[in-house]
Design a protein around this motif. Structure first.
Motif, PDB file in Angstrom:
ATOM      1  N   GLU A 282       0.849  -1.376  -0.240  1.00  0.00           N
ATOM      2  CA  GLU A 282      -0.002   0.133  -0.081  1.00  0.00           C
ATOM      3  C   GLU A 282       0.985   1.262   0.209  1.00  0.00           C
ATOM      4  N   GLY A 283       0.250   2.378  -0.252  1.00  0.00           N
ATOM      5  CA  GLY A 283       0.848   3.638  -0.119  1.00  0.00           C
ATOM      6  C   GLY A 283       0.605   4.214   1.216  1.00  0.00           C
ATOM      7  N   LEU A 284      -0.756   4.602   1.268  1.00  0.00           N
ATOM      8  CA  LEU A 284      -1.652   5.105   2.412  1.00  0.00           C
ATOM      9  C   LEU A 284      -3.075   4.811   2.360  1.00  0.00           C
ATOM     10  N   PRO A 285      -3.580   3.878   2.796  1.00  0.00           N
ATOM     11  CA  PRO A 285      -4.894   3.782   1.999  1.00  0.00           C
ATOM     12  C   PRO A 285      -5.897   4.274   2.548  1.00  0.00           C
ATOM     13  N   PHE A 286      -6.686   4.857   1.669  1.00  0.00           N
ATOM     14  CA  PHE A 286      -7.854   5.832   2.022  1.00  0.00           C
ATOM     15  C   PHE A 286      -9.084   4.863   2.954  1.00  0.00           C
ATOM     16  N   ASN A 287      -9.246   3.496   2.238  1.00  0.00           N
ATOM     17  CA  ASN A 287     -10.263   2.758   2.776  1.00  0.00           C
ATOM     18  C   ASN A 287      -9.986   2.395   4.272  1.00  0.00           C
ATOM     19  N   ILE A 288      -8.758   2.213   4.753  1.00  0.00           N
ATOM     20  CA  ILE A 288      -8.532   2.130   6.138  1.00  0.00           C
ATOM     21  C   ILE A 288      -8.844   3.145   6.986  1.00  0.00           C
ATOM     22  N   MET A 289      -8.006   4.501   6.389  1.00  0.00           N
ATOM     23  CA  MET A 289      -8.159   5.611   7.109  1.00  0.00           C
ATOM     24  C   MET A 289      -9.932   5.973   7.357  1.00  0.00           C
ATOM     25  N   GLU A 290     -10.661   5.819   6.206  1.00  0.00           N
ATOM     26  CA  GLU A 290     -11.923   6.140   6.569  1.00  0.00           C
ATOM     27  C   GLU A 290     -12.737   5.294   7.300  1.00  0.00           C
ATOM     28  N   ALA A 291     -12.598   4.019   7.488  1.00  0.00           N
ATOM     29  CA  ALA A 291     -13.141   3.050   8.377  1.00  0.00           C
ATOM     30  C   ALA A 291     -12.499   3.377   9.794  1.00  0.00           C
ATOM     31  N   MET A 292     -11.148   3.774  10.054  1.00  0.00           N
ATOM     32  CA  MET A 292     -10.673   4.302  11.318  1.00  0.00           C
ATOM     33  C   MET A 292     -11.472   5.506  11.754  1.00  0.00           C
ATOM     34  N   HIS A 293     -11.751   6.503  10.804  1.00  0.00           N
ATOM     35  CA  HIS A 293     -12.353   7.887  11.294  1.00  0.00           C
ATOM     36  C   HIS A 293     -13.792   7.545  11.802  1.00  0.00           C
ATOM     37  N   CYS A 294     -14.318   6.189  11.155  1.00  0.00           N
ATOM     38  CA  CYS A 294     -15.759   5.719  11.487  1.00  0.00           C
ATOM     39  C   CYS A 294     -15.699   4.836  13.004  1.00  0.00           C
ATOM     40  N   GLY A 295     -14.462   4.970  13.417  1.00  0.00           N
ATOM     41  CA  GLY A 295     -14.224   4.152  14.755  1.00  0.00           C
ATOM     42  C   GLY A 295     -14.291   2.741  14.658  1.00  0.00           C
ATOM     43  N   LEU A 296     -13.689   2.004  13.427  1.00  0.00           N
ATOM     44  CA  LEU A 296     -13.593   0.665  13.482  1.00  0.00           C
ATOM     45  C   LEU A 296     -12.161   0.315  13.664  1.00  0.00           C
ATOM     46  N   PRO A 297     -11.881  -0.786  14.552  1.00  0.00           N
ATOM     47  CA  PRO A 297     -10.526  -1.327  14.673  1.00  0.00           C
ATOM     48  C   PRO A 297     -10.210  -1.904  13.499  1.00  0.00           C
ATOM     49  N   VAL A 298      -8.765  -2.362  13.428  1.00  0.00           N
ATOM     50  CA  VAL A 298      -8.367  -2.646  12.007  1.00  0.00           C
ATOM     51  C   VAL A 298      -7.271  -3.981  12.145  1.00  0.00           C
ATOM     52  N   ALA A 299      -7.771  -5.132  11.456  1.00  0.00           N
ATOM     53  CA  ALA A 299      -6.934  -6.351  11.351  1.00  0.00           C
ATOM     54  C   ALA A 299      -6.324  -6.203   9.910  1.00  0.00           C
ATOM     55  N   ALA A 300      -4.838  -5.960   9.754  1.00  0.00           N
ATOM     56  CA  ALA A 300      -4.367  -5.991   8.427  1.00  0.00           C
ATOM     57  C   ALA A 300      -2.836  -6.402   8.163  1.00  0.00           C
ATOM     58  N   THR A 301      -2.718  -6.659   7.138  1.00  0.00           N
ATOM     59  CA  THR A 301      -1.187  -7.363   6.733  1.00  0.00           C
ATOM     60  C   THR A 301      -0.228  -6.446   7.304  1.00  0.00           C
ATOM     61  N   ASP A 302       0.933  -6.910   7.511  1.00  0.00           N
ATOM     62  CA  ASP A 302       2.099  -6.150   8.206  1.00  0.00           C
ATOM     63  C   ASP A 302       2.981  -5.718   6.823  1.00  0.00           C
ATOM     64  N   VAL A 303       2.515  -4.840   6.353  1.00  0.00           N
ATOM     65  CA  VAL A 303       2.997  -4.250   5.177  1.00  0.00           C
ATOM     66  C   VAL A 303       3.187  -2.683   5.268  1.00  0.00           C
ATOM     67  N   LYS A 304       3.748  -2.113   4.030  1.00  0.00           N
ATOM     68  CA  LYS A 304       4.107  -0.641   4.418  1.00  0.00           C
ATOM     69  C   LYS A 304       2.688   0.059   3.926  1.00  0.00           C
ATOM     70  N   GLY A 305       2.239   1.064   4.632  1.00  0.00           N
ATOM     71  CA  GLY A 305       1.142   1.874   4.561  1.00  0.00           C
ATOM     72  C   GLY A 305       0.200   1.475   5.554  1.00  0.00           C
ATOM     73  N   HIS A 306       0.261   0.075   5.843  1.00  0.00           N
ATOM     74  CA  HIS A 306      -0.523  -0.279   7.022  1.00  0.00           C
ATOM     75  C   HIS A 306       0.064  -0.281   8.362  1.00  0.00           C
ATOM     76  N   GLU A 307       1.456  -0.418   8.165  1.00  0.00           N
ATOM     77  CA  GLU A 307       2.160  -0.279   9.375  1.00  0.00           C
ATOM     78  C   GLU A 307       2.376   1.303   9.864  1.00  0.00           C
ATOM     79  N   ASP A 308       2.268   2.314   9.099  1.00  0.00           N
ATOM     80  CA  ASP A 308       2.281   3.527   9.342  1.00  0.00           C
ATOM     81  C   ASP A 308       1.091   4.184  10.085  1.00  0.00           C
TER      82      ASP A 308
END
Length: 383
Positions: A282-308
């Motif tokens: 990833e670069g810096l994924p919008f989909n995860i950031m949008e979900a985070m702003h909606c108050g969702l916890p995240v489970a994601a692969t340990d790759v660049k973009g996600h780790e940030d």
């Protein structure tokens, strides 16, 4: 303003990319009095501030002769139009655009390449990594400004000197105005609209269906998860039909939902309990950031973009890429409602730094610095 008309060319692999991520910046350049053109493949979209849309025959395969044809057309266009700046986006388009710039001499435009995620990292097979890194190295000397948006890409760029000036940014900025935590009524309505039971534990992954996004891994993991776990996969793409068939062949077909393209993505986040991602890069994924702003916890692969977004933020869990068992363990760990609430609150707090209103002045400051400096070097200036 300027003593002459300043012309900017935005280039990306598709017009859809420009429409999704760059509208505020296109308007900003136009408001400064610049003449803004956009060049990409696909159906041109309406983009405020853009006075000319230029179709280019980009294709996803680097080896496609159509990409070389696009570079030839771009070279001719650069000479005809006399652009002062190129704003480059997406790896393939940025490479062929910089090929077009090479050899133009002192009167070439200023080149600003925004890296939305290099398509390689330390885990990429050596031959593929050498090819993709080599492409970046051979265009580095015409890359005047290089903007990265995650730690690993910044380190790659600095280690290999892939640009004359390298800046770390917080991405393009996300307009979070639509993406707020769901009320109980919104959650119930969203689930009803998607045919999901009220008592389900819902995982959501909003992404293009492609090999890199790796929805197949999530579909396979569903067979080993409890019967109350549902998977929501909004989006479209080349592998949508294959993924749908894969789900139907498994034991969790009834618990896997493919709603297709969803214009109101907040509805999917409101229906969900956990945001998941199986992406390879990833670069810096919008989909995860949008979900985070909606108050969702995240489970994601340990790759660049996600780790940030997730490491040391308390916002979620990282698991090894392509490890289905590790994904299943992460989902089970998030089954406890108290843990989800705590991580969701941390996600909402930590993602604020990526809000459009915070990132916009950072990026436009860099754009102004680059453009003003280049015009001064070329004998002009902007106010």
């Amino acid at each position: 303003m300027a003593e002459r008309t300043v012309k900017i060319l935005y280039i990306a692999s598709t017009f859809g990319h420009l429409a999704a991520f760059h509208r505020p910046y296109l308007r900003w350049f136009a408001a400064r009095g610049c003449e803004v053109h956009a060049a990409a493949a696909g159906e041109p979209d309406t983009l405020d501030g853009v006075s000319r849309m230029i179709a280019l025959p980009f294709e996803k395969s680097m080896a496609s002769p159509r990409n070389l044809a696009a570079a030839v057309r771009l070279r001719r266009l650069l000479r005809e139009e006399g652009y002062q700046m190129l704003s480059l986006h997406t790896a393939l388009a940025a490479f062929f655009a910089r090929l077009a710039v090479q050899g133009m001499g002192a009167k070439r435009p200023c080149v600003m390449n925004t890296v939305h995620g290099y398509l390689f990292d330390a885990h990429t097979p050596p031959a593929k990594r050498a090819l993709l890194l080599g492409a970046e190295k051979c265009t580095a000397r015409v890359t005047d400004y290089l903007l990265t948006m995650n730690r690993q890409d910044r380190e790659i760029a600095e280690t290999h000197r892939l640009g004359r000036r390298i800046y770390a940014t917080d991405g393009m900025g996300v307009d979070f105005s639509r993406f707020q935590p769901a009320t109980p009524a919104q959650r119930a309505a969203a689930r009803r609209s998607l045919g999901i039971p009220e008592d389900a534990l819902v995982l959501v992954y909003a992404a293009e269906f492609s090999g890199r996004k790796n929805q197949a891994m999530l579909i396979d993991a569903m067979t080993g998860l409890p019967e109350n776990v549902w998977l929501l996969l909004p989006g479209r793409g080349a592998l949508l039909e294959a993924c749908s068939a894969r789900a139907k062949a498994g034991r969790a077909a009834a618990r896997t939902v493919f709603p297709g393209f969803v214009p109101d993505m907040e509805r999917c986040y409101h229906a969900a309990d956990v945001c998941v991602s199986a992406s390879r890069s990833e670069g810096l994924p919008f989909n995860i950031m949008e979900a985070m702003h909606c108050g969702l916890p995240v489970a994601a692969t340990d790759v660049k973009g996600h780790e940030d977004l997730l490491r040391d933020t308390g916002a979620g869990l990282l698991f090894p890429h392509d490890d289905t068992a590790a994904l299943a363990r992460a989902v089970r760990a998030l089954a406890a409602a108290d843990r989800r609430r705590a991580m969701g609150a941390a996600a909402h707090r930590s993602v604020q730094r990526y809000a459009l209103e915070r990132v916009f002045p950072q990026l436009t400051g860099l754009y102004a610095q680059a453009l003003d400096g280049w015009l001064e070097q070329q004998g002009g200036n902007v106010s």
